[in-house]
Each structure stands twice: as structure tokens, then as C-alpha cells.
Scaffold this motif. Structure first.
Motif, PDB file in Angstrom:
ATOM      1  N   MET A   1     -31.581  36.926  -8.649  1.00  0.00           N
ATOM      2  CA  MET A   1     -30.546  37.749  -9.278  1.00  0.00           C
ATOM      3  C   MET A   1     -29.995  37.070 -10.548  1.00  0.00           C
ATOM      4  N   LEU A   2     -29.768  35.759 -10.434  1.00  0.00           N
ATOM      5  CA  LEU A   2     -29.284  35.018 -11.594  1.00  0.00           C
ATOM      6  C   LEU A   2     -30.310  35.008 -12.716  1.00  0.00           C
ATOM      7  N   LEU A   3     -31.591  34.913 -12.324  1.00  0.00           N
ATOM      8  CA  LEU A   3     -32.652  34.924 -13.333  1.00  0.00           C
ATOM      9  C   LEU A   3     -32.697  36.256 -14.060  1.00  0.00           C
ATOM     10  N   LEU A   4     -32.542  37.349 -13.311  1.00  0.00           N
ATOM     11  CA  LEU A   4     -32.555  38.676 -13.914  1.00  0.00           C
ATOM     12  C   LEU A   4     -31.352  38.867 -14.839  1.00  0.00           C
ATOM     13  N   ALA A   5     -30.212  38.367 -14.393  1.00  0.00           N
ATOM     14  CA  ALA A   5     -29.015  38.497 -15.213  1.00  0.00           C
ATOM     15  C   ALA A   5     -29.158  37.719 -16.513  1.00  0.00           C
ATOM     16  N   SER A   6     -29.731  36.512 -16.415  1.00  0.00           N
ATOM     17  CA  SER A   6     -29.936  35.730 -17.630  1.00  0.00           C
ATOM     18  C   SER A   6     -30.950  36.394 -18.557  1.00  0.00           C
ATOM     19  N   PHE A   7     -31.967  37.045 -17.981  1.00  0.00           N
ATOM     20  CA  PHE A   7     -32.952  37.749 -18.801  1.00  0.00           C
ATOM     21  C   PHE A   7     -32.294  38.894 -19.553  1.00  0.00           C
ATOM     22  N   VAL A   8     -31.414  39.611 -18.856  1.00  0.00           N
ATOM     23  CA  VAL A   8     -30.712  40.722 -19.506  1.00  0.00           C
ATOM     24  C   VAL A   8     -29.794  40.196 -20.616  1.00  0.00           C
ATOM     25  N   ALA A   9     -29.097  39.089 -20.315  1.00  0.00           N
ATOM     26  CA  ALA A   9     -28.127  38.572 -21.284  1.00  0.00           C
ATOM     27  C   ALA A   9     -28.799  37.920 -22.482  1.00  0.00           C
ATOM     28  N   MET A  10     -29.930  37.249 -22.268  1.00  0.00           N
ATOM     29  CA  MET A  10     -30.547  36.476 -23.345  1.00  0.00           C
ATOM     30  C   MET A  10     -31.681  37.210 -24.050  1.00  0.00           C
ATOM     31  N   VAL A  11     -32.252  38.242 -23.430  1.00  0.00           N
ATOM     32  CA  VAL A  11     -33.383  38.931 -24.042  1.00  0.00           C
ATOM     33  C   VAL A  11     -33.067  40.393 -24.322  1.00  0.00           C
ATOM     34  N   LEU A  12     -32.725  41.139 -23.268  1.00  0.00           N
ATOM     35  CA  LEU A  12     -32.541  42.582 -23.435  1.00  0.00           C
ATOM     36  C   LEU A  12     -31.308  42.899 -24.276  1.00  0.00           C
ATOM     37  N   LEU A  13     -30.228  42.144 -24.035  1.00  0.00           N
ATOM     38  CA  LEU A  13     -29.015  42.435 -24.790  1.00  0.00           C
ATOM     39  C   LEU A  13     -29.190  42.145 -26.281  1.00  0.00           C
ATOM     40  N   PRO A  14     -29.697  40.954 -26.714  1.00  0.00           N
ATOM     41  CA  PRO A  14     -29.932  40.749 -28.153  1.00  0.00           C
ATOM     42  C   PRO A  14     -30.912  41.747 -28.742  1.00  0.00           C
ATOM     43  N   MET A  15     -31.931  42.124 -27.943  1.00  0.00           N
ATOM     44  CA  MET A  15     -32.899  43.091 -28.447  1.00  0.00           C
ATOM     45  C   MET A  15     -32.236  44.443 -28.665  1.00  0.00           C
ATOM     46  N   GLY A  16     -31.360  44.852 -27.713  1.00  0.00           N
ATOM     47  CA  GLY A  16     -30.683  46.136 -27.866  1.00  0.00           C
ATOM     48  C   GLY A  16     -29.711  46.132 -29.027  1.00  0.00           C
ATOM     49  N   ILE A  17     -28.967  45.029 -29.190  1.00  0.00           N
ATOM     50  CA  ILE A  17     -28.021  44.948 -30.302  1.00  0.00           C
ATOM     51  C   ILE A  17     -28.763  44.962 -31.645  1.00  0.00           C
ATOM     52  N   ILE A 342     -37.101  38.896 -33.225  1.00  0.00           N
ATOM     53  CA  ILE A 342     -35.889  38.566 -32.473  1.00  0.00           C
ATOM     54  C   ILE A 342     -36.183  38.542 -30.982  1.00  0.00           C
ATOM     55  N   THR A 343     -36.965  39.520 -30.521  1.00  0.00           N
ATOM     56  CA  THR A 343     -37.323  39.574 -29.104  1.00  0.00           C
ATOM     57  C   THR A 343     -38.140  38.350 -28.695  1.00  0.00           C
ATOM     58  N   LEU A 344     -39.089  37.957 -29.556  1.00  0.00           N
ATOM     59  CA  LEU A 344     -39.923  36.795 -29.242  1.00  0.00           C
ATOM     60  C   LEU A 344     -39.084  35.526 -29.120  1.00  0.00           C
ATOM     61  N   PHE A 345     -38.202  35.286 -30.074  1.00  0.00           N
ATOM     62  CA  PHE A 345     -37.384  34.075 -30.022  1.00  0.00           C
ATOM     63  C   PHE A 345     -36.385  34.127 -28.864  1.00  0.00           C
ATOM     64  N   SER A 346     -35.863  35.315 -28.564  1.00  0.00           N
ATOM     65  CA  SER A 346     -34.957  35.445 -27.428  1.00  0.00           C
ATOM     66  C   SER A 346     -35.687  35.151 -26.124  1.00  0.00           C
ATOM     67  N   PHE A 347     -36.902  35.667 -26.019  1.00  0.00           N
ATOM     68  CA  PHE A 347     -37.689  35.414 -24.808  1.00  0.00           C
ATOM     69  C   PHE A 347     -38.039  33.929 -24.681  1.00  0.00           C
ATOM     70  N   LEU A 348     -38.399  33.310 -25.782  1.00  0.00           N
ATOM     71  CA  LEU A 348     -38.703  31.877 -25.741  1.00  0.00           C
ATOM     72  C   LEU A 348     -37.470  31.066 -25.343  1.00  0.00           C
ATOM     73  N   ALA A 349     -36.304  31.426 -25.898  1.00  0.00           N
ATOM     74  CA  ALA A 349     -35.076  30.718 -25.530  1.00  0.00           C
ATOM     75  C   ALA A 349     -34.746  30.918 -24.058  1.00  0.00           C
ATOM     76  N   TRP A 350     -34.908  32.150 -23.585  1.00  0.00           N
ATOM     77  CA  TRP A 350     -34.663  32.418 -22.159  1.00  0.00           C
ATOM     78  C   TRP A 350     -35.637  31.643 -21.278  1.00  0.00           C
ATOM     79  N   SER A 351     -36.905  31.603 -21.668  1.00  0.00           N
ATOM     80  CA  SER A 351     -37.914  30.899 -20.879  1.00  0.00           C
ATOM     81  C   SER A 351     -37.596  29.404 -20.803  1.00  0.00           C
ATOM     82  N   ILE A 352     -37.246  28.824 -21.904  1.00  0.00           N
ATOM     83  CA  ILE A 352     -36.930  27.399 -21.908  1.00  0.00           C
ATOM     84  C   ILE A 352     -35.690  27.125 -21.046  1.00  0.00           C
TER      85      ILE A 352
END
Length: 364
Positions: A1-17, A342-352
Motif C-alpha cells: 500500500m505504501l509503495l502504491l501511494a509513493s508511486f501515485v505521489a512521485m509518478v502519477l501526480l507529477p505526470m498529471g500536473i 517528466i514521467t521518465l525522471f519521476s519514475f526513475l526517482a520513484w524507483s531509486i
């Protein structure tokens, strides 16, 4: 659940904004392209053309390097802003609506130069010497006008460099020619003063005459001595012919001594007028100075003519291989590309971040 929340906050949210900003607030920008290079055209002499060794056209990498720096300089930005009002062009989009891509006027010249670097992209191929520019603006005519102004200012700068180079080359050659003219004039004046003072045009000619006279006298002296010796052998002592012959020998010897003193080959009082050897030495010094001055003048005149002809033959100019284009549709901002980046860098930051978090959890 925490992983999903972090994915939403670090990847989906910046991508949507980012998607919302790019498609709802970012203003369309039009691009104008221009490409040019610095060319140096040289037309050689007829002999060079017949030999086939003349390069009729070539590029100057050093001039292109200067131009590349000029395109990034504050002077160019200030001049074009004074001519076209870049602040007004780049602030046509409301900075309150599009604060990322619009310019907030008026700002300082440093702010304008920083925005210039975002709006004007310069691509320089050092191998071929080609410069390609992409100019962005919120209106196609504005982008084209800026590109045309850049080309005109760059062409004026190259023409100024060419003019300065020609003037320097001709000025240096003219200075050397002026010095050679002064040296030649002074050498001629000194030689004329010597001739007026001594009343001798060329002492070397008089010396040759004196040497001929001296040689003749020595030959006569030898004949007289032989004649006296013969008389002594064949006549009685006290023969008047011997006395006459000895007198003739003395006269010839005195004349030889006198001529040798004139030529500086014998003794003589220092109060006597300058002997021929001194006059010849002084004349030869003046003649050498005159010859050197004449050769220097000829060389300087040839160098001046060559510099002037070279300045006429060589010409730097800005050759455009792409004239400033007028856009018909907006190509920027590249919304899909920017969103993907932006999505690529957000995903990389989330992955790290996730890997670091799991690594720390496993160590506990």
C-alpha cells in the motif's frame, strides 16, 4: 500500500500536473529556423589560377568561433531588444497563465539574456563551420523577425571584422612604406651633401684614374732606373747623362710619393685635405645606405601593393544556407516529449527511492 501511494505521489501526480499545465496553460510557440556560415572568398592572380592552386572559396573557423560567442552575448540581445522589443514579444503570453515559457517584463538585461538562451537554440558544427539557429516566439512573424535580426547583426559583425582586418593590413604596410620613403630621402640628401662638399660625383672613378696614373709612373720609374743602370755600366763616371737620369728618377719618385699621399697610401700631414681613401670610404658608406634604402623602398612598396590587392581580393561574408523561415503551425512546446521526459525522471526517482527504502528495511 505504501509503495502504491509513493508511486501515485512521485509518478502519477507529477505526470498529471505536468499534463494539465502543458495542455491547458502552456501557450503555443512558433519556430523560425536560420542557418549560415562565415565564408572567405579569395581570387588569386592569373598565374595561380593557371596553376590550379587557388582556393576560390572557403570557411574561416576562427571567425565562426567568434560569431558563435557573439550570438550568445549580451550586446546582441540588447541591440535586438532595442530594435524589436524582445521583452514585449516574449511576454505576449501572460506570465500569470504560463510562467514557465513566458517572459515576465520588463526584467533586467541579465533576465533577458537568460530567457534568450531558452528561446534561441544554437547548433554549431565545428567541422563544417555551419551555424544553425532555432528561434521561438508566440507569433510566427515575431520568430521570423528575430531570426532575420540575428542574421543581419551577425552579417554586420562579420563585415566589421573584415573591414578591420583590411585596414590593419593596409595600415601596417603603409607605415612601413612611409618609413622606407623617409630613409630613402635621407640617404639621397646625405649623398648629395657629400657631392656638394667635395665637388666629386663618384670618388671611385677618380681613384681608378689615380691608380692608372700611379701605375704609369711606376712603369716610368722602372724604365728610368734601368736606363741609369745601363749608363753607369757603359759610360764614364760623371757623365752628364747619368746626372740627368738620376734627376729624372728623383722627379718620378717625388711624383709617385705625392700621388700615393693623395690616395692615402703614404705618409702626410693630418692638416692636409682628406685623402682619396677617406673620401672613397665615406662615399661607399653613403652608397651602401642609399642602396639599402632603395631596396627597402622597393620591398615596402611591393608589400603595400600586395596588401592592398589582397584586401581587395579577399572578402569575408555571411552565407545563409537556410533563410529565416516562417512557421505555419506551432511546434513548441513539445508536449508529448516533455511529458514523457517528466514521467521518465519521476519514475526513475520513484524507483531509486523504493529501492533505497527496501534496502534499509531489509537491514533492520
Amino acid at each position: 500500500m505504501l509503495l502504491l501511494a509513493s508511486f501515485v505521489a512521485m509518478v502519477l501526480l507529477p505526470m498529471g500536473i505536468s499534463a494539465g499545465y502543458l495542455w491547458t496553460r502552456a501557450v503555443d510557440q512558433y519556430a523560425s529556423y536560420v542557418g549560415f556560415s562565415v565564408r572567405t572568398e579569395e581570387i588569386g592572380s592569373a598565374i595561380e589560377l593557371l596553376g590550379g592552386v587557388t582556393e576560390l572559396s572557403g570557411s574561416s573557423s576562427s571567425d565562426t568561433d567568434i560569431l558563435y560567442k557573439f550570438l550568445q552575448g549580451q550586446e546582441l540581445v540588447a541591440n535586438i531588444d532595442a530594435e524589436l522589443d524582445l521583452r514585449e514579444m516574449w511576454s505576449r503570453a501572460d506570465p500569470a497563465v504560463d510562467p514557465i515559457f513566458a517572459y515576465e517584463a520588463p526584467g533586467t538585461i541579465e533576465d533577458l539574456v537568460a530567457h534568450w538562451e531558452r528561446k534561441v537554440a544554437i547548433y554549431y558544427d565545428s567541422g563544417s563551420g555551419l551555424l544553425d539557429l532555432r528561434v521561438l516566439a508566440f507569433a510566427p512573424r515575431d520568430a521570423q523577425a528575430i531570426a532575420e535580426a540575428i542574421f543581419d547583426k551577425s552579417s554586420a559583425m562579420i563585415n566589421e571584422l573584415s573591414t578591420l582586418a583590411r585596414e590593419d593590413a593596409i595600415r601596417y604596410a603603409r607605415d612601413e612604406l612611409d618609413q622606407a620613403v623617409v630613409r630613402l630621402r635621407e640617404a639621397r640628401v646625405a649623398l648629395n651633401a657629400f657631392r656638394n662638399r667635395t665637388q666629386i660625383v663618384d670618388p671611385t672613378i677618380d681613384t681608378q684614374s689615380q691608380m692608372g696614373l700611379l701605375t704609369n709612373l711606376e712603369a716610368q720609374l722602372a724604365d728610368a732606373l734601368i736606363e741609369v743602370d745601363l749608363l753607369r755600366e757603359t759610360t764614364r763616371p760623371g757623365d752628364p747623362r747619368i746626372t740627368q737620369g738620376e734627376l729624372r728618377v728623383e722627379v718620378i719618385e717625388r711624383r709617385i710619393d705625392e700621388e700615393r699621399r693623395k690616395m692615402g697610401l703614404g705618409g702626410g700631414s693630418s692638416d692636409e685635405r682628406s685623402v682619396f681613401a677617406d673620401l672613397v670610404g665615406e662615399y661607399e658608406t653613403l652608397a651602401v645606405d642609399l642602396e639599402f634604402a632603395q631596396q627597402s623602398y622597393v620591398a615596402a612598396l611591393a608589400a603595400f601593393d600586395a596588401a592592398r590587392n589582397e584586401a581587395r581580393r579577399q572578402s569575408r561574408y555571411l552565407a545563409a544556407h537556410i533563410r529565416p523561415t516562417l512557421a505555419e503551425r506551432a511546434e513548441y512546446p513539445e508536449r508529448g516529449f516533455l511529458l514523457g521526459l517528466i514521467t521518465l525522471f519521476s519514475f526513475l526517482a520513484w524507483s531509486i527511492t523504493a529501492l533505497v527504502a527496501y534496502s534499509l528495511r531489509d537491514r533492520r
